[in-house]
Design an enzyme around this catalytic site. Structure first.
Site, PDB file in Angstrom:
ATOM      1  N   ARG A  59      -9.584   0.798   9.362  1.00 56.51           N
ATOM      2  CA  ARG A  59      -9.167  -0.571   9.652  1.00 56.51           C
ATOM      3  C   ARG A  59     -10.222  -1.322  10.445  1.00 56.51           C
ATOM      4  O   ARG A  59     -10.019  -2.498  10.753  1.00 56.51           O
ATOM      5  CB  ARG A  59      -7.887  -0.536  10.488  1.00 56.51           C
ATOM      6  CG  ARG A  59      -6.611  -0.768   9.694  1.00 56.51           C
ATOM      7  CD  ARG A  59      -5.481  -0.615  10.685  1.00 56.51           C
ATOM      8  NE  ARG A  59      -4.292  -1.309  10.306  1.00 56.51           N
ATOM      9  CZ  ARG A  59      -3.292  -0.743   9.628  1.00 56.51           C
ATOM     10  NH1 ARG A  59      -3.401   0.480   9.183  1.00 56.51           N
ATOM     11  NH2 ARG A  59      -2.199  -1.428   9.380  1.00 56.51           N
ATOM     12  N   LYS A 106       0.834  -1.209   0.000  1.00 59.27           N
ATOM     13  CA  LYS A 106       0.000   0.000   0.000  1.00 59.27           C
ATOM     14  C   LYS A 106       0.867   1.258   0.000  1.00 59.27           C
ATOM     15  O   LYS A 106       0.613   2.203  -0.729  1.00 59.27           O
ATOM     16  CB  LYS A 106      -0.947  -0.002   1.214  1.00 59.27           C
ATOM     17  CG  LYS A 106      -1.857  -1.223   1.276  1.00 59.27           C
ATOM     18  CD  LYS A 106      -2.783  -1.199   2.473  1.00 59.27           C
ATOM     19  CE  LYS A 106      -2.103  -1.301   3.825  1.00 59.27           C
ATOM     20  NZ  LYS A 106      -1.387  -2.584   4.069  1.00 59.27           N
ATOM     21  N   ARG A 159      -0.063  -9.068  13.391  1.00 56.18           N
ATOM     22  CA  ARG A 159      -0.689  -8.093  12.470  1.00 56.18           C
ATOM     23  C   ARG A 159      -1.587  -8.799  11.461  1.00 56.18           C
ATOM     24  O   ARG A 159      -2.650  -8.293  11.109  1.00 56.18           O
ATOM     25  CB  ARG A 159       0.395  -7.287  11.746  1.00 56.18           C
ATOM     26  CG  ARG A 159       1.035  -6.238  12.655  1.00 56.18           C
ATOM     27  CD  ARG A 159       2.362  -5.800  12.138  1.00 56.18           C
ATOM     28  NE  ARG A 159       2.272  -5.041  10.914  1.00 56.18           N
ATOM     29  CZ  ARG A 159       3.284  -4.877  10.056  1.00 56.18           C
ATOM     30  NH1 ARG A 159       4.449  -5.449  10.294  1.00 56.18           N
ATOM     31  NH2 ARG A 159       3.129  -4.153   8.984  1.00 56.18           N
TER      32      ARG A 159
HETATM   33  P1  AP5 Z   1       4.879  -1.653   1.783  1.00 54.43           P
HETATM   34  O1  AP5 Z   1       4.572  -0.786   0.613  1.00 54.43           O
HETATM   35  O2  AP5 Z   1       5.644  -1.059   2.924  1.00 54.43           O
HETATM   36  O3  AP5 Z   1       3.555  -2.399   2.305  1.00 54.43           O
HETATM   37  P2  AP5 Z   1       2.303  -1.826   3.109  1.00 54.43           P
HETATM   38  O4  AP5 Z   1       1.091  -2.508   2.574  1.00 54.43           O
HETATM   39  O5  AP5 Z   1       2.320  -0.332   3.111  1.00 54.43           O
HETATM   40  O6  AP5 Z   1       2.650  -2.449   4.520  1.00 54.43           O
HETATM   41  P3  AP5 Z   1       2.585  -1.840   5.985  1.00 54.43           P
HETATM   42  O7  AP5 Z   1       3.300  -2.863   6.839  1.00 54.43           O
HETATM   43  O8  AP5 Z   1       3.109  -0.440   6.072  1.00 54.43           O
HETATM   44  O9  AP5 Z   1       1.098  -1.881   6.247  1.00 54.43           O
HETATM   45  P4  AP5 Z   1       0.434  -2.008   7.568  1.00 54.43           P
HETATM   46  O10 AP5 Z   1      -0.963  -1.784   7.139  1.00 54.43           O
HETATM   47  O11 AP5 Z   1       0.683  -3.222   8.347  1.00 54.43           O
HETATM   48  O12 AP5 Z   1       1.159  -0.907   8.477  1.00 54.43           O
HETATM   49  P5  AP5 Z   1       0.830   0.610   8.804  1.00 54.43           P
HETATM   50  O13 AP5 Z   1       2.071   1.368   8.675  1.00 54.43           O
HETATM   51  O14 AP5 Z   1      -0.380   1.066   8.076  1.00 54.43           O
HETATM   52  O15 AP5 Z   1       5.665  -2.950   1.209  1.00 54.43           O
HETATM   53  C1  AP5 Z   1       6.150  -3.961   2.083  1.00 54.43           C
HETATM   54  C2  AP5 Z   1       7.511  -4.485   1.537  1.00 54.43           C
HETATM   55  O16 AP5 Z   1       7.280  -5.134   0.282  1.00 54.43           O
HETATM   56  C3  AP5 Z   1       8.556  -3.383   1.261  1.00 54.43           C
HETATM   57  O17 AP5 Z   1       9.819  -3.873   1.587  1.00 54.43           O
HETATM   58  C4  AP5 Z   1       8.448  -3.121  -0.264  1.00 54.43           C
HETATM   59  O18 AP5 Z   1       9.679  -2.707  -0.818  1.00 54.43           O
HETATM   60  C5  AP5 Z   1       8.037  -4.514  -0.773  1.00 54.43           C
HETATM   61  N1  AP5 Z   1       7.121  -4.420  -1.914  1.00 54.43           N
HETATM   62  C6  AP5 Z   1       6.028  -3.613  -2.023  1.00 54.43           C
HETATM   63  N2  AP5 Z   1       5.401  -3.836  -3.199  1.00 54.43           N
HETATM   64  C7  AP5 Z   1       6.109  -4.809  -3.825  1.00 54.43           C
HETATM   65  C8  AP5 Z   1       5.942  -5.488  -5.076  1.00 54.43           C
HETATM   66  N3  AP5 Z   1       4.924  -5.179  -5.897  1.00 54.43           N
HETATM   67  N4  AP5 Z   1       6.843  -6.448  -5.404  1.00 54.43           N
HETATM   68  C9  AP5 Z   1       7.868  -6.756  -4.558  1.00 54.43           C
HETATM   69  N5  AP5 Z   1       8.069  -6.144  -3.369  1.00 54.43           N
HETATM   70  C10 AP5 Z   1       7.191  -5.187  -3.002  1.00 54.43           C
HETATM   71  O19 AP5 Z   1       0.389   0.497  10.328  1.00 54.43           O
HETATM   72  C11 AP5 Z   1       1.321   0.194  11.345  1.00 54.43           C
HETATM   73  C12 AP5 Z   1       0.617   0.148  12.678  1.00 54.43           C
HETATM   74  O20 AP5 Z   1       0.029   1.431  12.978  1.00 54.43           O
HETATM   75  C13 AP5 Z   1      -0.546  -0.840  12.824  1.00 54.43           C
HETATM   76  O21 AP5 Z   1      -0.101  -2.156  13.088  1.00 54.43           O
HETATM   77  C14 AP5 Z   1      -1.320  -0.216  13.975  1.00 54.43           C
HETATM   78  O22 AP5 Z   1      -0.681  -0.469  15.197  1.00 54.43           O
HETATM   79  C15 AP5 Z   1      -1.200   1.276  13.692  1.00 54.43           C
HETATM   80  N6  AP5 Z   1      -2.292   1.765  12.826  1.00 54.43           N
HETATM   81  C16 AP5 Z   1      -2.158   2.281  11.572  1.00 54.43           C
HETATM   82  N7  AP5 Z   1      -3.341   2.616  11.067  1.00 54.43           N
HETATM   83  C17 AP5 Z   1      -4.263   2.309  12.027  1.00 54.43           C
HETATM   84  C18 AP5 Z   1      -5.677   2.403  12.079  1.00 54.43           C
HETATM   85  N8  AP5 Z   1      -6.395   2.870  11.046  1.00 54.43           N
HETATM   86  N9  AP5 Z   1      -6.303   1.982  13.216  1.00 54.43           N
HETATM   87  C19 AP5 Z   1      -5.602   1.514  14.272  1.00 54.43           C
HETATM   88  N10 AP5 Z   1      -4.252   1.377  14.265  1.00 54.43           N
HETATM   89  C20 AP5 Z   1      -3.598   1.771  13.153  1.00 54.43           C
END
Ligand code: AP5
Length: 213
Positions: free
Chosen positions: A88, A13, A166
């Site tokens: 979420r 994402k 997660r």
């Molecule tokens: P990346 O693009 O970083 O993936 P992502 O989907 O953004 O993953 P996140 O881990 O950031 O999502 P998340 O939803 O768990 O965490 P968030 O930060 O929102 O890609 C991942 C990897 O794959 C990278 O190394 C990239 O290079 C590689 N990659 C990407 N695309 C690729 C492709 N096409 N091919 C090959 N490789 C690829 O949330 C973190 C925490 O914040 C949560 O756990 C929670 O505690 C809190 N939080 C956030 N939002 C909320 C909410 N709305 N409510 C409550 N708590 C929340």
């Protein structure tokens, strides 16, 4: 254009948001990035949520909803935005519906084993948030950010135990949103398994078909 990006942790994402915000000229709002910035700056919010993020649990709805409400009221959001990682929960989705309408909700689809591979190999620049992967998108010099020259870090929630939590939290609390938004006719399903460029192309095509552009 007002978009929500849904999908399991590690589906890409954030990576696709970085491409889409340039191509579409809209703001990328990642609730995860906002929380991580608060932790880095040791604000009151940061201190409150630090342990929650490290464990991979969800921050309480009330805190998250207020943060998003304040963010999307900023003038830079007037042309549109990508909400990455929000909503979420159904409570958050209902609150968002009271704040604004949406054009589409992109559902990034990726298998659990691929999610684990992507998250365990992810590295990032602490100050800019630029995302790398040890195998799929390595930096030019090992362990160093291409732009700032700073050492890359591994997110605390990218350790195995937190990754598995997660994924469980996603399946229990967030996956039901796919049905919620499908019922409203907003979902655009996108295969998140090819390269980021191909994923963006697939999404762009799906959005054009959906929005009739
Ligand atoms: P990346 O693009 O970083 O993936 P992502 O989907 O953004 O993953 P996140 O881990 O950031 O999502 P998340 O939803 O768990 O965490 P968030 O930060 O929102 O890609 C991942 C990897 O794959 C990278 O190394 C990239 O290079 C590689 N990659 C990407 N695309 C690729 C492709 N096409 N091919 C090959 N490789 C690829 O949330 C973190 C925490 O914040 C949560 O756990 C929670 O505690 C809190 N939080 C956030 N939002 C909320 C909410 N709305 N409510 C409550 N708590 C929340």
């Amino acid at each position: 254009m007002k978009l929500v990006f849904l999908g399991p942790p590690g589906a890409g994402k954030g990576t696709i948001s970085a491409i889409a915000e340039k191509k579409y000229g809209i703001v990328h709002i990642s609730t995860g990035d906002l929380f991580r910035a608060a932790i880095r700056n040791e604000t009151e919010l940061g201190l409150k949520v630090k342990a929650i993020l490290a464990a991979g649990d969800l921050v309480p709805d009330s805190v998250t909803i207020q943060m998003v409400q304040e963010r999307i009221a900023q003038p830079d959001c007037s042309k549109g935005f990508i909400l990455d990682g929000f909503p979420r929960t159904i409570v958050q989705a209902d609150a968002l519906a009271r704040m604004t309408g949406l054009d589409a909700v992109v559902n990034f689809v990726l298998s659990r084993p691929e999610v684990v591979k992507r998250l365990s190999g992810r590295r990032m620049c602490k100050s800019t948030g630029k995302i790398y992967h040890l195998i799929y998108n390595p930096p030019k010099a090992a362990g160093i950010d291409d732009e700032t020259g700073e050492p890359l870090i591994q997110r605390p929630d990218d350790m195995e135990e937190a990754i598995l939590n997660r994924l469980d939290v996603y399946e229990k609390s967030t996956e039901p949103l796919i049905g919620y938004y499908r019922d409203k006719g907003l979902i655009a399903d996108v295969d998140a398994s090819p390269s980021p460029e191909k994923v963006f192309e697939g999404m762009d095509k799906a959005l054009k078909a959906k929005l009739g552009k």
